[in-house]
Design an enzyme around this catalytic site. Structure first.
Site, PDB file in Angstrom:
ATOM      1  N   SER A 145       0.869  -1.177   0.000  1.00 31.63           N
ATOM      2  CA  SER A 145       0.000   0.000   0.000  1.00 31.63           C
ATOM      3  C   SER A 145       0.904   1.224   0.000  1.00 31.63           C
ATOM      4  CB  SER A 145      -0.856   0.007   1.273  1.00 31.63           C
ATOM      5  OG  SER A 145      -1.400   1.297   1.496  1.00 31.63           O
ATOM      6  N   TYR A 158      -2.162  -1.140  10.480  1.00 29.09           N
ATOM      7  CA  TYR A 158      -2.152  -1.288   9.015  1.00 29.09           C
ATOM      8  C   TYR A 158      -0.842  -0.743   8.418  1.00 29.09           C
ATOM      9  CZ  TYR A 158      -3.921  -1.032   4.202  1.00 29.09           C
ATOM     10  OH  TYR A 158      -4.096  -1.179   2.848  1.00 29.09           O
TER      11      TYR A 158
HETATM   12  C1  BGC Z   1      -6.301   1.567   1.976  1.00 29.19           C
HETATM   13  C2  BGC Z   1      -7.418   2.397   1.428  1.00 29.19           C
HETATM   14  C3  BGC Z   1      -6.977   3.818   1.202  1.00 29.19           C
HETATM   15  C4  BGC Z   1      -5.685   3.878   0.448  1.00 29.19           C
HETATM   16  C5  BGC Z   1      -5.129   5.289   0.325  1.00 29.19           C
HETATM   17  C6  BGC Z   1      -5.100   1.711   1.091  1.00 29.19           C
HETATM   18  O1  BGC Z   1      -4.047   0.945   1.542  1.00 29.19           O
HETATM   19  O2  BGC Z   1      -6.710   0.214   2.069  1.00 29.19           O
HETATM   20  O3  BGC Z   1      -8.519   2.355   2.319  1.00 29.19           O
HETATM   21  O4  BGC Z   1      -7.972   4.525   0.493  1.00 29.19           O
HETATM   22  O5  BGC Z   1      -4.717   3.064   1.061  1.00 29.19           O
HETATM   23  O6  BGC Z   1      -5.078   5.949   1.553  1.00 29.19           O
END
Ligand code: BGC
Length: 260
Positions: A145, A158
């Site tokens: 991410s 996260y």
């Molecule tokens: C998340 C999303 C978010 C995106 C940008 C991703 O890793 O799961 O919910 O919109 O990052 O912030």
């Protein structure tokens, strides 16, 4: 350029929704046989299997909670039985957990995010790499991410899991490279999926989000899936140990487009 995955055996974790589902369909379209791992909603996994078998190649639906190493081992044993192993693993399964500052967060929930996103990736990668190293061929693609580098208040589990994934990717890549096996990561930005529905379905939240994206729009799951197919194919045969960002410029710090 020929992106071709004919006869490749692929497994996508969390393959029955969001980005995972798009990756499953794109891999099948490129000719791969695809195993769809899921933990809830078996009916959506089975519908995808039916769809692929009708139009493309072979497909399987495999239930397993990736945070449970025994369940993961059973899933790989099933794959061995059906297809004699695998060539491509996409570690896509992930959760973000409830939003709360770290000093208020429920510890069990924090741990669960790490167990799914980081340990889940490790459990599947271990099983896959055992097989890939032995056959001297294979690719592991970890879904990271933008939050492997961008802090995100309220989501410390996260962000920590995704930052951990980046280093796990690099280290596994170093271990596997002598055997001709690639390990890399793909970092999506804001992609329109169920995980962030509360943001894109609310006009104010949506506008706030667009301010964070230089291309001024959310990405679509297929824009991640297409890149995933390229990265696991021989078109990317010299790419390993890196995270590739597909984020509409989100990591370009658009706040610096003005002022300073
Ligand atoms: C998340 C999303 C978010 C995106 C940008 C991703 O890793 O799961 O919910 O919109 O990052 O912030």
């Amino acid at each position: 350029m020929n992106v071709q995955l004919k006869n490749q055996r692929a497994l996508v974790t969390g393959g029955n929704s969001g980005i995972g589902e798009a990756v499953v369909l794109a891999l099948a379209e490129a000719g791969a046989n695809v195993a769809i791992n899921y933990v809830t909603h078996p009916e959506t996994a089975k519908a995808l299997v039916g769809q692929i078998q009708q139009h493309q190649g072979d497909a399987l639906a495999l239930e397993a909670d990736v945070s449970n190493p025994e369940a993961v081992a059973r899933m790989f044993a099933e794959l061995d039985k059906s297809w004699g192993g695998l060539d491509i693993l996409v570690n896509n399964a992930g959760i973000d957990g409830p939003r709360a500052p770290a000093w208020e967060v429920d510890l069990a929930g924090w741990r669960k995010v790490l167990e799914v996103n980081l340990f889940g990736t490790l459990h599947c990668a271990r099983e896959a790499l055992k097989r890939m190293v032995a056959q001297k061929r294979g690719v592991v693609l970890n879904m990271s991410s933008v939050h492997e580098v961008i802090a995100w208040s309220g989501y410390s589990a996260y962000t920590t899991s995704k930052a951990g994934l980046a280093m796990l990717t690099k280290t596994l890549a170093q271990e596997a490279a002598p055997f001709g096996v690639r390990v890399l990561a793909l970092a999506p930005g804001a992609i329109q999926t169920p995980i962030n529905q509360s943001v894109w379905s609310d006009p104010k939240n949506y506008e706030d989000l667009l301010d964070k994206i230089p291309l001024k729009r959310m990405g679509q799951p297929d824009e991640i899936a297409q890149m995933a197919v390229v990265l696991v194919s021989d078109v990317a045969s010299y790419v390993t140990a890196r995270t590739i960002f597909v984020d509409g410029g989100m990591t370009d710090y658009p706040g610096f487009a003005h002022g300073g």
